[in-house]
Structure formats: structure tokens, C-alpha cells
Design a protein around this motif. Structure first.
Motif, PDB file in Angstrom:
ATOM      1  N   SER A   1      -6.847  -9.408   3.156  1.00 21.06           N
ATOM      2  CA  SER A   1      -5.811  -9.367   4.188  1.00 21.06           C
ATOM      3  C   SER A   1      -4.426  -9.037   3.627  1.00 21.06           C
ATOM      4  O   SER A   1      -3.521  -8.695   4.390  1.00 21.06           O
ATOM      5  CB  SER A   1      -5.736 -10.713   4.927  1.00 21.06           C
ATOM      6  OG  SER A   1      -6.938 -10.959   5.628  1.00 21.06           O
ATOM      7  N   TYR A   2      -4.259  -9.126   2.311  1.00 20.73           N
ATOM      8  CA  TYR A   2      -2.929  -9.025   1.710  1.00 20.73           C
ATOM      9  C   TYR A   2      -2.776  -7.778   0.838  1.00 20.73           C
ATOM     10  O   TYR A   2      -3.747  -7.274   0.275  1.00 20.73           O
ATOM     11  CB  TYR A   2      -2.646 -10.262   0.848  1.00 20.73           C
ATOM     12  CG  TYR A   2      -2.656 -11.546   1.622  1.00 20.73           C
ATOM     13  CD1 TYR A   2      -1.485 -12.091   2.131  1.00 20.73           C
ATOM     14  CD2 TYR A   2      -3.853 -12.205   1.873  1.00 20.73           C
ATOM     15  CE1 TYR A   2      -1.490 -13.268   2.857  1.00 20.73           C
ATOM     16  CE2 TYR A   2      -3.879 -13.395   2.602  1.00 20.73           C
ATOM     17  CZ  TYR A   2      -2.698 -13.916   3.091  1.00 20.73           C
ATOM     18  OH  TYR A   2      -2.713 -15.072   3.816  1.00 20.73           O
ATOM     19  N   TYR A   3      -1.529  -7.348   0.712  1.00 20.46           N
ATOM     20  CA  TYR A   3      -1.209  -6.290  -0.254  1.00 20.46           C
ATOM     21  C   TYR A   3      -1.549  -6.808  -1.648  1.00 20.46           C
ATOM     22  O   TYR A   3      -1.129  -7.891  -2.035  1.00 20.46           O
ATOM     23  CB  TYR A   3       0.281  -5.941  -0.161  1.00 20.46           C
ATOM     24  CG  TYR A   3       0.743  -4.988  -1.244  1.00 20.46           C
ATOM     25  CD1 TYR A   3       0.381  -3.645  -1.202  1.00 20.46           C
ATOM     26  CD2 TYR A   3       1.519  -5.443  -2.315  1.00 20.46           C
ATOM     27  CE1 TYR A   3       0.803  -2.770  -2.204  1.00 20.46           C
ATOM     28  CE2 TYR A   3       1.939  -4.575  -3.310  1.00 20.46           C
ATOM     29  CZ  TYR A   3       1.565  -3.235  -3.247  1.00 20.46           C
ATOM     30  OH  TYR A   3       1.962  -2.379  -4.234  1.00 20.46           O
ATOM     31  N   GLN A   4      -2.295  -6.038  -2.416  1.00 22.73           N
ATOM     32  CA  GLN A   4      -2.748  -6.524  -3.718  1.00 22.73           C
ATOM     33  C   GLN A   4      -2.236  -5.704  -4.904  1.00 22.73           C
ATOM     34  O   GLN A   4      -2.601  -5.978  -6.043  1.00 22.73           O
ATOM     35  CB  GLN A   4      -4.288  -6.567  -3.745  1.00 22.73           C
ATOM     36  CG  GLN A   4      -4.909  -7.556  -2.780  1.00 22.73           C
ATOM     37  CD  GLN A   4      -4.576  -9.006  -3.107  1.00 22.73           C
ATOM     38  OE1 GLN A   4      -4.052  -9.315  -4.172  1.00 22.73           O
ATOM     39  NE2 GLN A   4      -4.856  -9.905  -2.181  1.00 22.73           N
ATOM     40  N   GLY A   5      -1.405  -4.704  -4.648  1.00 23.85           N
ATOM     41  CA  GLY A   5      -0.876  -3.904  -5.744  1.00 23.85           C
ATOM     42  C   GLY A   5       0.371  -4.522  -6.358  1.00 23.85           C
ATOM     43  O   GLY A   5       0.657  -5.711  -6.185  1.00 23.85           O
ATOM     44  N   PHE A   6       1.135  -3.689  -7.057  1.00 18.41           N
ATOM     45  CA  PHE A   6       2.354  -4.141  -7.721  1.00 18.41           C
ATOM     46  C   PHE A   6       3.499  -3.196  -7.363  1.00 18.41           C
ATOM     47  O   PHE A   6       3.276  -2.084  -6.882  1.00 18.41           O
ATOM     48  CB  PHE A   6       2.143  -4.194  -9.236  1.00 18.41           C
ATOM     49  CG  PHE A   6       1.159  -5.270  -9.645  1.00 18.41           C
ATOM     50  CD1 PHE A   6       1.590  -6.518 -10.034  1.00 18.41           C
ATOM     51  CD2 PHE A   6      -0.214  -5.034  -9.594  1.00 18.41           C
ATOM     52  CE1 PHE A   6       0.689  -7.515 -10.381  1.00 18.41           C
ATOM     53  CE2 PHE A   6      -1.129  -6.015  -9.939  1.00 18.41           C
ATOM     54  CZ  PHE A   6      -0.673  -7.256 -10.332  1.00 18.41           C
ATOM     55  N   VAL A   7       4.736  -3.637  -7.596  1.00 19.56           N
ATOM     56  CA  VAL A   7       5.934  -2.862  -7.263  1.00 19.56           C
ATOM     57  C   VAL A   7       6.746  -2.711  -8.543  1.00 19.56           C
ATOM     58  O   VAL A   7       7.177  -3.708  -9.140  1.00 19.56           O
ATOM     59  CB  VAL A   7       6.768  -3.573  -6.177  1.00 19.56           C
ATOM     60  CG1 VAL A   7       8.053  -2.801  -5.899  1.00 19.56           C
ATOM     61  CG2 VAL A   7       5.944  -3.737  -4.895  1.00 19.56           C
ATOM     62  N   THR A   8       6.965  -1.468  -8.972  1.00 17.35           N
ATOM     63  CA  THR A   8       7.608  -1.249 -10.270  1.00 17.35           C
ATOM     64  C   THR A   8       9.016  -1.829 -10.352  1.00 17.35           C
ATOM     65  O   THR A   8       9.416  -2.359 -11.390  1.00 17.35           O
ATOM     66  CB  THR A   8       7.653   0.255 -10.612  1.00 17.35           C
ATOM     67  OG1 THR A   8       8.267   0.972  -9.540  1.00 17.35           O
ATOM     68  CG2 THR A   8       6.252   0.797 -10.843  1.00 17.35           C
ATOM     69  N   SER A   9       9.775  -1.729  -9.264  1.00 23.53           N
ATOM     70  CA  SER A   9      11.151  -2.253  -9.295  1.00 23.53           C
ATOM     71  C   SER A   9      11.155  -3.774  -9.472  1.00 23.53           C
ATOM     72  O   SER A   9      12.072  -4.336 -10.072  1.00 23.53           O
ATOM     73  CB  SER A   9      11.902  -1.857  -8.021  1.00 23.53           C
ATOM     74  OG  SER A   9      11.212  -2.311  -6.870  1.00 23.53           O
TER      75      SER A   9
END
Length: 306
Positions: A287-295
Motif C-alpha cells: 500500500s505504501y511508496y517503497q522507493g527512495f528519494v535522492t534529495s
């Protein structure tokens, strides 16, 4: 497959024990959570690497693939000259609490640093002349054939690789300063190699905090742990579907060639993942966003900057 699952669970149990012994803030935070009736659930575990035939991120990728993981998105950090990716665990069909943590692996790109810097990296990594993966992959094949003794050996090999100091010669203070001047990431990784950089708590599964800002206030004011404030205490926004905070790394004594010196080691990160469009806040992994955010991650790296 069940025997591989057993190996993965046991490896993380031992990695957690190793990490908590070296990062005293973990016990302090865990006690504070328990006092509020909270349960600590890991979101991901992060590793740093230096490039080399037998030392780079591909080695850790191979280890975790043996344990059932699958490589996902790639990332690039221009300011810090890093590349990274994350690995997805195999047990993600149910509640997040039942899933193994994601793995985030990064690797230094040394080509834009000074010649002295690059020479230190080359001299260290060239001392590793054999792949630690060969034995691990051989044991994986035996585990798939149902051999319990191979499972025990696989657990030991994985844990040893992920908890011991690098196999290159013990660094000098001069080498440490050469790297730290241009890249704190590189100097940290020279010292600790494939050891855990940090564990991360799943904030969206906590019950007694309305959001990550309330948690940050609690950690700083009530638990009194120093927080990473680079780029603000909270990194990320709801629009990015990921908000993160982290403590500052604890110091530990490291034995250089010249003797003992205190240097930063590990810290604790906290990640709040928002539901994907059309999904509910129901605790289910999918159900959730599972990636990463570079900033976000770019600033989290600085938890070891001292």
C-alpha cells in the motif's frame, strides 16, 4: 525456500545484535518506544561501499540476492559522487511488520576526486584479491538442496562479511584525513567497509505519533538524542511520499596504525512512507511508496559528518 528464509531471518537477527552493541542510542530509543507501547519495525538497512572488483556494491547485491532479495531502482548523488540502488525483500505480500527490511546500497565514484584521494582508494581496495561471494553462493546451492549444515555455514559467512572490518590493511590517520578532506563518505567506508551504516524505523507503523515532526520533537526533547539538522530536521515532503529524519552518528574508538582515535560510526534513521494513490493507510507493504528519494538521502548521509 523455507531454509533460505530461515537463513535470512537469522542473519538479520545477528546483524541487529551487532548494530545495537555498537550504537547505544538504539537501546535508549527502543526503551522510549516501549514505554509508549510502540513496536520497532525496520524499514531498511543501509550500507556503503568502495569500488573494486571484490569490494563494490555488486558484492553486497550478490549476498542479499542469495538471501532472496531483488535489485530495484538506481540512484545518483552528484554532489557526493555516489551511485546507489535498493533491494526488495521476498516476503512482501502481507503486513509490513512481517517483511524483511529493504536494503539500500551505495558506492563511491572516485574519478572526480584528487589523484592522492584516488591512490588511497586504489591501494586499499586492490588488497582484496578474492570474492567473498564465491563461498556464499556455493553454500546457497547446498541450502537449496536442503542441507541444514550448509544453512548454518551460510548464516555465519554472511554475518561475518557484514560485521567485520574491511580485509585491507588497517588505515593510517594520514589516509583517513586525505579521504575525509574530500569525502566523509569515503573516509567512513575506509574504516568500516561492509558494516551496517544504519537501521531505519518505519514511522508510519507507529501508533502514538501523528507524524514524523512530532516524533522528531519527542526524540530531541524527551529522549535527548542529537538529530541531523542538515537541510532541516525533516527531509522530504508528503508530495514525495517519503519523509525522513535521523540521529547523529555515535562515536567509537577506532585503532588506526598510529593508535586509538574517536570517529563517527552508526546512527538511527526514521522513515515515514505515505500510501500510494488509491491505497489506504492499512499497514500492508504493497500500500505504501517503497522507493527512495535522492534529495532526502543526500542529507541523511551527513549523519556521520563530524
Amino acid at each position: 525456500m523455507e531454509l533460505i528464509n530461515h537463513c535470512r531471518r537469522e542473519v538479520f537477527k545477528r546483524l541487529w545484535k551487532h548494530y545495537t552493541q555498537l550504537v547505544p542510542d538504539v537501546a535508549k530509543l527502543n526503551q522510549a518506544f516501549q514505554a509508549r507501547g510502540e513496536e520497532w519495525t525496520e524499514d531498511h538497512v543501509a550500507y556503503r561501499t568502495l569500488p573494486g572488483e571484490f569490494t563494490g556494491a555488486h558484492i553486497l547485491q550478490g549476498v542479499f540476492e542469495v538471501l532472496g532479495y531483488t535489485r530495484k531502482d538506481d540512484y545518483f548523488f552528484d554532489a557526493k559522487q555516489l551511485k546507489a540502488f535498493w533491494l526488495c525483500p521476498p516476503d512482501v505480500t502481507g503486513h509490513t511488520r512481517d517483511a524483511s527490511p529493504k536494503i539500500f546500497v551505495s558506492e563511491l565514484i572516485p574519478t572526480k576526486f584528487s589523484s592522492d584521494f584516488q591512490e588511497v582508494i586504489r591501494r586499499l581496495t586492490s588488497q582484496v584479491t578474492a570474492s567473498p561471494l564465491r563461498r556464499i553462493q556455493q553454500l546457497r546451492d547446498q541450502v537449496k538442496a536442503g542441507k541444514q549444515d550448509a544453512a548454518d555455514a551460510l548464516i555465519k559467512e554472511c554475518v561475518t562479511l557484514l560485521t567485520t572490518f574491511p580485509s585491507w590493511n588497517r588505515p593510517s590517520l594520514r589516509d583517513y584525513e586525505v579521504l575525509k578532506k574530500e569525502s566523509e563518505y569515503a573516509s567512513w567506508t575506509m574504516l568500516y567497509g561492509h558494516q551496517i551504516n544504519h537501521f531505519t524505523v518505519s514511522v508510519h507503523l507507529l501508533k502514538s505519533f501523528k507524524g514524523i515532526k512530532e516524533l522528531a520533537d519527542f526524540l530531541e526533547k524527551d529522549v535527548k538524542v542529537p538529530m541531523n539538522k542538515v537541510g532541516g530536521v525533516v527531509k522530504g515532503t508528503p508530495d514525495l511520499l517519503l519523509e525522513q529524519i535521523s540521529t547523529m552518528a555515535v562515536d567509537m574508538e577506532y585503532e588506526f596504525q598510529e593508535g586509538l582515535e574517536k570517529v563517527p560510526y552508526g546512527f538511527v534513521e526514521f522513515a515515514y512512507r505515505y500510501p500510494l494513490a488509491g491505497k489506504k493507510t492499512d499497514g500492508q507493504w504493497q500500500s505504501y511508496y517503497q522507493g527512495f528519494v535522492t534529495s532526502n538521502a543526500d542529507k541523511i548521509f551527513e549523519s556521520t559528518f563530524k
